[in-house]
Motif scaffolding. Structure first.
Motif, short mmCIF file in Angstrom:
data_model
loop_
_atom_site.label_atom_id
_atom_site.label_comp_id
_atom_site.label_asym_id
_atom_site.label_seq_id
_atom_site.Cartn_x
_atom_site.Cartn_y
_atom_site.Cartn_z
N UNK A 158 0.84 -1.20 0.00
CA UNK A 158 0.00 0.00 0.00
C UNK A 158 0.88 1.25 0.00
N UNK A 159 1.92 1.24 0.83
CA UNK A 159 2.78 2.43 0.91
C UNK A 159 3.60 2.61 -0.38
N UNK A 160 3.93 1.50 -1.02
CA UNK A 160 4.64 1.61 -2.30
C UNK A 160 3.73 2.27 -3.33
N UNK A 169 7.46 12.57 -9.22
CA UNK A 169 8.79 12.29 -8.64
C UNK A 169 9.55 11.20 -9.41
N UNK A 170 8.85 10.46 -10.24
CA UNK A 170 9.48 9.43 -11.10
C UNK A 170 10.39 8.47 -10.30
N UNK A 171 9.87 8.02 -9.16
CA UNK A 171 10.69 7.16 -8.31
C UNK A 171 10.88 5.78 -8.94
N UNK A 172 9.83 5.31 -9.62
CA UNK A 172 9.96 4.02 -10.29
C UNK A 172 11.11 4.06 -11.31
N UNK A 173 11.21 5.15 -12.02
CA UNK A 173 12.23 5.24 -13.06
C UNK A 173 13.60 5.59 -12.50
N UNK A 174 13.64 6.58 -11.63
CA UNK A 174 14.94 7.14 -11.24
C UNK A 174 15.43 6.72 -9.86
N UNK A 175 14.56 6.03 -9.10
CA UNK A 175 14.97 5.63 -7.76
C UNK A 175 14.97 6.81 -6.81
N UNK A 176 15.59 6.60 -5.63
CA UNK A 176 15.54 7.67 -4.61
C UNK A 176 16.93 8.11 -4.16
N UNK A 177 17.96 7.59 -4.75
CA UNK A 177 19.28 7.96 -4.26
C UNK A 177 19.99 8.91 -5.23
N UNK A 201 8.02 1.67 5.79
CA UNK A 201 8.67 2.94 5.46
C UNK A 201 10.19 2.75 5.33
N UNK A 202 10.74 1.91 6.21
CA UNK A 202 12.18 1.63 6.12
C UNK A 202 12.51 0.98 4.78
N UNK A 203 11.70 -0.02 4.42
CA UNK A 203 11.97 -0.76 3.18
C UNK A 203 11.85 0.12 1.95
N UNK A 204 10.98 1.13 2.04
CA UNK A 204 10.69 1.95 0.86
C UNK A 204 11.54 3.22 0.78
N UNK A 205 12.51 3.33 1.64
CA UNK A 205 13.43 4.47 1.55
C UNK A 205 12.86 5.75 2.14
N UNK A 206 11.80 5.63 2.94
CA UNK A 206 11.23 6.83 3.58
C UNK A 206 12.11 7.22 4.78
#
Ligand SMILES: Cc1ncc(COP(=O)(O)O)c(C=O)c1O
Length: 492
Positions: A158-160, A169-177, A201-206
């Protein structure tokens, strides 16, 4: 010499399967029949069970008779019996008989329901049982249902989806780092939200700093006004709010967050609302309990765990979302070998989550729903709620005990507080000793929580085998044990 000793190809014969299958079913029937004669908690030390098992796997085949005998010799002495009627710890998780038979069948069929084509029956039964449950829970028809293993995993998905909803934010494409253009994301939960949300939240980079805990009111429910203020504050300091998790039936006290009000805030602020009703969600099948769920139809995702309080054996968690397209966008990735001619016309559940391999979980839910019927399930839940309400009244009427939270469902949160005991530290120690004394009998298993610094005992009723006499017994035991503990304290 056992027949198996000589065989090095193929599976157990049908004749042997029948023989040992009957023996196994006999063992299980006997187990259910005699479970009450067993202690709920084992009397063992760490390592005791391992010491009874060879440290490496057998080189040669072993007789199945010996394997069945080892259940009693090796496994039973180390059992904490979740299926026991006097198990009143955490939240219950019950393997009812039809659910156990459903598990057996699921193992025998052993399909992988990743695609419609990889097992049409699994995919379609998952669609049917999630639709049945959606009707029973009173959720609107446009909610899409999917079965995961656990509530923790449902929430992570759900959080994903909530994260994916921020398409800009294009997180699927560009990631979060390594991205200077990415704002810090903020997730809102209450002080009493389950730790599985933090883990998601930890797993998803929040990150832990991305989680903001909203204060609760005197009944441990999230304060919507504080949520509103927090969102405004965060927006003005550069955070990007994206999701709120509300709980119906918190783990410690079964508090109910004001979902309708929170939903309005989420709508106005364009935030994903996830409702965690892992335990209490089952009660939504009762018309008289529906008021606790007001507003959850406005959520973006909702989670209910039939493996907690609907008598379905671990594991089976239901997740509903009114935005399946966003969930799919978060997880769909189809390599060539998984493409089929039906893809445009069917649901392929692998598109809605991390796992590719999917067990035939819906079959045990189907069995449970059909065997007990809706009326049978409702009657059992009502009975549990009644048992909890009766216990709550006894606690309220006893000057040595107090309840520390409202009893909305079938879980009672309370503590001992005898006359003259004002010091909170001393009360905490007293209650810890009381819990230890009750559990040391191994006749009952209760667990505790801490609320506002108070050590609190919980009695969570949800086992299909629990009856009024069990609850009366635990109540009498608590009163006796309290007298003993007080005597020991005075003599010390
Ligand atoms: C409110 C709540 N949410 C989520 C969970 C996690 O569920 P699961 O054990 O299925 O991951 C629990 C577990 O007790 C819970 O109480």
């Amino acid at each position: 010499m056992h027949e198996n000793d000589l065989k090095f190809t193929g599976d157990m014969s049908a004749a042997d399967f029948r023989k040992y299958g009957y023996a196994m079913v006999d063992w299980i029937a006997n187990f259910f029949d005699t479970i009450e004669d067993r202690p709920v908690l084992p009397a063992i030390q760490p390592g005791d069970i391992r010491s009874k098992i060879p440290s490496s796997a057998p080189k040669l085949p072993e007789a199945f008779e010996k394997m069945i005998a080892d259940i009693d010799r090796v496994i039973m002495p180390g059992m904490t019996h979740w299926n026991h009627p006097r198990y009143l710890a955490y939240f219950s998780s019950v393997g009812s008989a039809p659910g156990v038979l459903g598990e057996l069948l699921a193992a025998a069929l052993n399909i992988n329901g990743m695609l419609w084509q990889s097992c049409p029956s699994s995919t379609e039964l998952e669609q049917v049982t999630t639709a049945w449950m959606r009707q029973l829970l009173g959720l609107p028809d446009h909610f899409f249902g999917v079965i995961y293993d656990t509530g923790s995993v449902s929430t992570m998905h759900a959080l994903a989806a909530a994260r994916e909803q921020m398409a800009d934010l294009q997180i699927r494409e560009k990631g979060m780092t390594g991205r200077a253009d990415l704002p810090r994301l903020r997730l809102y939960i209450s002080e009493h939200t389950h730790s599985s949300i933090d883990k998601a939240a930890l797993a998803l980079g929040i990150g832990m700093e991305g989680i903001r805990r909203i204060p609760s009111d005197a009944n441990f429910a999230m304060q919507p006004e504080a949520l509103r203020t927090a969102i405004q504050e965060d927006r003005s300091t550069g955070w990007r709010p994206f999701c709120v998790v509300a709980t119906i039936g918190t783990t410690s006290t079964t508090a109910v967050d004001p979902v309708a009000e929170i939903a309005n805030i989420c709508e106005r602020e364009d935030l994903w609302l996830h409702v965690d009703a892992a335990y209490a969600g089952s009660a939504a099948i009762l018309p008289e309990m529906q008021h606790h769920f007001a507003g959850w139809e406005k959520a973006d995702s909702v989670l209910v765990n039939p493996h907690k309080w609907l008598f379905v054996p671990l594991d089976l968690s239901l997740m509903y979302t009114r935005k399946p397209g966003v969930l799919r966008r978060a997880f769909s990735l189809v390599p060539e070998y998984l493409r089929t001619a039906h893809d445009d016309n069917v649901v392929n559940f692998m598109d809605y989550g991390i796992p590719l391999g999917r067990r035939f979980r819906s079959i045990k839910l189907w069995f449970v729903l059909r065997y007990y019927g809706v009326d049978g399930l409702m009657a059992r839940l009502r009975y549990h709620i009644q048992l909890a309400q009766n216990l709550a009244q006894k606690i309220d009427a006893d000057s040595d005990f107090e309840r520390v939270a409202p009893t909305h469902f079938s879980t009672v949160a309370f503590r001992a507080c005898p006359a003259g005991w004002q010091d909170e530290d001393a009360l905490n120690k007293l209650n810890a000793r009381l819990l230890e004394a009750v559990n040391a009998t191994r006749r009952f298993y209760l667990t505790h929580t801490k609320i506002g610094g108070k050590f609190v005992l919980r009695i969570a009723i949800g086992n299909i085998r629990t009856e009024a006499r069990h609850i009366e017994d635990v109540w009498q035991l608590l009163r006796t044990m309290l007298r003993d503990v007080l005597k020991n304290v005075q003599n010390a």
